[in-house]
Motif scaffolding. Structure first.
Motif, short mmCIF file in Angstrom:
data_model
loop_
_atom_site.label_atom_id
_atom_site.label_comp_id
_atom_site.label_asym_id
_atom_site.label_seq_id
_atom_site.Cartn_x
_atom_site.Cartn_y
_atom_site.Cartn_z
N ALA A 69 0.85 -1.23 0.14
CA ALA A 69 -0.15 0.04 -0.15
C ALA A 69 1.36 1.21 0.19
CB ALA A 69 -0.83 -0.10 1.13
N LEU A 70 1.71 1.37 0.31
CA LEU A 70 3.01 2.48 0.51
C LEU A 70 3.78 2.71 -0.46
CD1 LEU A 70 4.09 1.57 4.57
CD2 LEU A 70 2.53 4.08 4.20
N VAL A 71 4.08 1.56 -1.58
CA VAL A 71 4.73 1.75 -2.41
C VAL A 71 3.53 1.85 -3.14
CG1 VAL A 71 5.54 0.14 -4.35
CG2 VAL A 71 6.14 0.23 -2.19
N ASP A 72 2.24 1.64 -3.60
CA ASP A 72 1.25 2.75 -3.97
C ASP A 72 1.47 4.05 -4.08
OD1 ASP A 72 0.92 0.30 -6.16
OD2 ASP A 72 -0.37 -0.99 -4.71
N ALA A 120 7.50 -2.26 -4.93
CA ALA A 120 8.36 -1.13 -6.14
C ALA A 120 9.15 -1.48 -7.34
CB ALA A 120 9.49 -0.30 -4.96
N LYS A 121 9.78 -2.43 -7.47
CA LYS A 121 10.38 -3.45 -8.93
C LYS A 121 9.25 -3.39 -9.76
CE LYS A 121 12.18 -7.21 -9.03
NZ LYS A 121 13.10 -8.59 -8.77
N TRP A 203 -5.36 2.48 6.00
CA TRP A 203 -6.23 1.15 6.32
C TRP A 203 -6.48 1.26 5.13
CZ3 TRP A 203 -6.14 -3.20 8.06
CH2 TRP A 203 -7.80 -4.06 8.17
N ALA A 204 -7.32 2.61 5.09
CA ALA A 204 -8.27 2.50 3.43
C ALA A 204 -7.80 1.61 2.56
CB ALA A 204 -8.75 3.71 3.37
N HIS A 205 -6.78 2.04 2.06
CA HIS A 205 -5.20 1.80 1.14
C HIS A 205 -5.25 0.38 0.53
CE1 HIS A 205 -3.51 4.53 -2.45
NE2 HIS A 205 -2.82 3.15 -2.56
N ILE A 206 -4.98 -0.25 1.78
CA ILE A 206 -4.78 -1.46 2.02
C ILE A 206 -6.14 -1.89 1.39
CG2 ILE A 206 -4.34 -3.38 3.49
CD1 ILE A 206 -2.68 -1.57 5.04
N ASP A 343 -1.32 1.92 -11.00
CA ASP A 343 -2.38 2.06 -9.49
C ASP A 343 -2.35 1.12 -8.58
OD1 ASP A 343 -2.47 4.78 -10.23
OD2 ASP A 343 -4.45 4.80 -11.10
N HIS A 344 -2.31 -0.17 -9.02
CA HIS A 344 -2.31 -1.52 -7.64
C HIS A 344 -1.15 -2.52 -7.57
CE1 HIS A 344 -7.01 0.44 -7.91
NE2 HIS A 344 -6.59 0.20 -7.19
N ILE A 345 -0.05 -2.51 -8.53
CA ILE A 345 0.30 -3.31 -9.02
C ILE A 345 1.06 -3.56 -7.56
CG2 ILE A 345 2.03 -2.02 -10.02
CD1 ILE A 345 1.94 -5.60 -10.54
N GLY A 346 1.22 -2.32 -6.50
CA GLY A 346 2.37 -2.25 -5.34
C GLY A 346 1.35 -3.91 -4.65
#
Length: 403
Positions: A69-72, A120-121, A203-206, A343-346
């Motif tokens: 979530a943080l990476v995204d 991140a990669k 949390w909402a992002h997760i 937008d969601h791959i992380g």
């Protein structure tokens, strides 16, 4: 050649691939040194090695979804640089570890930083490489990873002949810093790799990422199949030495089998990138799963039915396993990148790594139970059967997509 054209046309991916060489080698260079330090210098018992496994795996299980979530949410460039730099710092501190608990704690800390690197990669590849070039990009990335698994421990073992085990931590830390320095040359994060949609909290992002995965059946099936592939591999992976011994092979042949797997994996990963299968990922997965399953059943069950197993065939099977497994793993990554988007791959990648780690932690125990009950070869046959099942699921997936 396709790879030269890929590297020439995409500067940021060229830097990413170049930085991956020291980053991936740093994952394995001190692997032998840790074992020597624990087993021979500190005379650690089996329980300590079990805790080593926990220290290495726990961050991916606990922090994986949060890291994704943080990476995204964050720009990918500082995440890549920071994860490599902080990992290098933790590796340098291993040189000073005075006891087993401190060593295990630092390994745990190091992997907490490493959790951010994988997602991140994937974000970087998705954003820096157009869709039509992602299969060879993932193939090259996987080939570098496979080569590091073979050459890293081998080089580490060779260096231990002239260096103290702790000295490898210093060398390994330098590799991590080298990767971070290379990544400093990445250009600013493209807009497509920024934060995506803004959510009110982490949390909402997760939760948003989990809902996104739940809304796309192909992502659910792909993530479960990929973790199933890792489970199939680790049903037998830890018992290769035992099987080699039972078949009457020397430790040198066992060592060569590990090299054969790595070489096969590199050839397979590079080869699949040369074939235009960008829109036929499931086809490659089907081929790889069926080949892997057949080879494992041949390896584990053949001798029980009187099939001769000379050393050349033994090594050829392992080379084939490395090649066929890459036909499963590389297209899965390409498929996830295409379906998840920038937008969601992380988050998707992090969930995948969490499921993979859980499979890796659980499968060896199941494999041990099978081997104890039915013989060592049975664990290889079980892994082969699971790969065949995954191939059947992929085959059904192609039919459903066509209809």
């Amino acid at each position: 050649m396709r790879y030269l054209s890929l590297l020439r046309r995409h500067r940021n991916f060229r830097l990413l691939a170049l930085s991956q060489i020291p980053a991936d080698f740093s994952d394995w260079l001190d692997f032998v040194a840790i074992g020597v330090l624990l087993g021979f210098v500190w005379q650690a018992d089996a329980a300590t090695f079990a805790w080593l496994g926990v220290a290495m795996a726990l961050p991916y299980v606990v922090l994986g979804p949060i890291a994704g979530a943080l990476v995204d949410r964050w720009p990918v460039r500082p995440v890549l640089i920071g994860s490599n730099g902080l990992r290098a710092l933790a590796t340098f501190l291993l040189f000073l570890a005075p006891s087993i608990p401190v060593l295990l704690g630092l390994i745990l800390l190091r992997n907490c930083f490493d959790v951010f690197y994988g997602p991140a990669k994937q974000v970087a590849i998705t954003g820096f490489v157009p869709e039509e070039d992602r299969l060879p990009a993932n193939g090259l990335s996987y080939a570098i990873k496979q080569a590091s698994k073979v050459l890293g421990p081998s080089l580490g073992s060779a260096l231990l002949l002239i260096l103290e085990p702790r000295s490898l931590f210093l060398l390994n830390g330098c590799l991590g810093l080298a990767s971070a320095v290379i990544l400093l040359r990445l250009t600013a994060t493209p807009a497509s790799l920024a934060t995506g949609e803004t959510t009110p909290s982490l949390w909402a992002h997760i939760i948003d990422g989990l809902r996104f995965i739940g809304s796309k059946p192909i992502l659910i099936v792909s993530l479960l199949m990929m973790s199933g592939g890792f489970a199939a591999i680790f049903l037998y992976d830890l018992f290769i030495a035992i099987l080699a011994n039972e078949l009457g092979f020397s430790k040198e042949i066992y060592g060569l089998s590990m090299v054969a797997v790595g070489i096969g994996g590199v050839i397979g990963a590079l080869g699949i990138g040369l074939v235009n299968l960008e829109r036929h990922s499931l086809l490659a997965i089907i081929i790889g799963a069926f080949l892997t399953g057949g080879l494992l059943i041949l390896l584990g069950g053949g001798p029980d039915y009187g099939m001769p197993m000379p050393a050349a065939l033994f090594l050829a099977i392992f080379a084939g396993l490395g090649l066929s497994t890459s036909f499963v793993m590389v297209p899965f990554r390409t498929l996830l990148q295409r379906e998840a988007g920038a937008d969601h791959i992380g988050r998707v990648s992090a969930v995948g790594e969490t499921l993979d780690t859980l499979a890796i932690l659980g499968a060896p125990f199941l494999g041990a139970l099978i081997a104890k009950a039915y013989g060592t070869g049975a664990s290889f046959v079980a892994g082969g059967m699971l790969m065949l099942i995954l191939g059947l699921f992929a085959l059904l997936g192609t039919f459903r997509r066509r209809t």
